[in-house]
Design a protein around this motif. Sequence first.
Motif, short mmCIF file in Angstrom:
data_model
loop_
_atom_site.label_atom_id
_atom_site.label_comp_id
_atom_site.label_asym_id
_atom_site.label_seq_id
_atom_site.Cartn_x
_atom_site.Cartn_y
_atom_site.Cartn_z
N TRP A 26 44.69 18.25 29.86
CA TRP A 26 44.73 19.17 28.72
C TRP A 26 46.21 19.44 28.42
N ASP A 32 47.96 20.13 25.89
CA ASP A 32 48.36 21.19 24.96
C ASP A 32 47.96 22.58 25.44
N VAL A 33 47.46 22.69 26.67
CA VAL A 33 47.02 23.98 27.21
C VAL A 33 47.94 24.38 28.35
N ASP A 34 48.82 25.34 28.08
CA ASP A 34 49.78 25.78 29.09
C ASP A 34 49.73 27.29 29.36
N CYS A 35 48.98 28.03 28.53
CA CYS A 35 48.93 29.48 28.68
C CYS A 35 47.57 29.98 28.20
N ASP A 60 46.83 31.87 25.66
CA ASP A 60 46.65 31.71 24.21
C ASP A 60 46.13 30.32 23.88
N ASP A 61 46.68 29.33 24.57
CA ASP A 61 46.18 27.96 24.38
C ASP A 61 44.73 27.84 24.81
N ALA A 82 42.35 29.17 22.22
CA ALA A 82 42.12 28.23 21.12
C ALA A 82 41.15 27.12 21.54
N VAL A 83 41.35 26.59 22.74
CA VAL A 83 40.46 25.54 23.25
C VAL A 83 39.04 26.06 23.41
N LEU A 110 47.95 27.77 34.65
CA LEU A 110 48.45 28.31 33.39
C LEU A 110 49.65 29.21 33.65
#
Length: 233
Positions: free
Chosen positions: A107, A109-112, A114-115, A118-119, A192
């Motif tokens: 994943w 684009d998923v680092d936090c 907030d990400d 969205a996912v 994260l």
Amino acid sequence: MLKLGVPSKGRLQADTFRWFSDRGIVLRRSDDGREYAGAVEGVDGVELVLLSAGEIPRELGAGRIHLGVTGLDMVREKLPDPDRQVLALAELGFGFADLIVAVPKFWIDVDCMDDLDAVAATFRATHGHRLRVATKYHKLVRAFFQKHAVADYRIVDSQGATEGTIKNLTAEAIADITTSGATLEANHLKVLGDGPILKSQATLFAARDADWDAVRPALQTLATKLNLDLSGL
């Protein structure tokens, strides 16, 4: 008798016994076949009770034991009002663990959080059900996700091998304790970057609702040997 609850097995028990021994109090398992009882040498009027690390918060919260050694994560997860129910007397310097949220490394684009939010919203729109988060820390995880305004998820209970739930297709993310991070790495997971949900270590707690009147002499002796501050009791 002042009742001292200590983990019944494993590394946490061994480190607890060593911590007390270094301060002149020897804890021993019972030699009469009673698996969950023991002896205390070096202070009179103290009874050793061996319990699982998860049972100790419950017994402290109910006032059935006076003192107990367990992780901060267990206390915060299992007690409805930990600040009112128990008092932390000493951090013991072992049993360190961080409660974290982790997702698959792919994943990208998923680092936090907030990400993840969205996912999770996209996942629900695509699959028709909420993103699954495997954990045994239901209370702490819900509070952390609420803090970060993440709502499109559901908790899947996992009492062991949580890191494997994503590979086994029973969850999309996890929340679990980690020490070195090696198990996360082996399962191709990343943490994260919002910081841990909780930083935990083994701690000596006192039960605020226990009956302290008859055990004050033993408590004072313990406090002197262990250099404890009893002003909060």
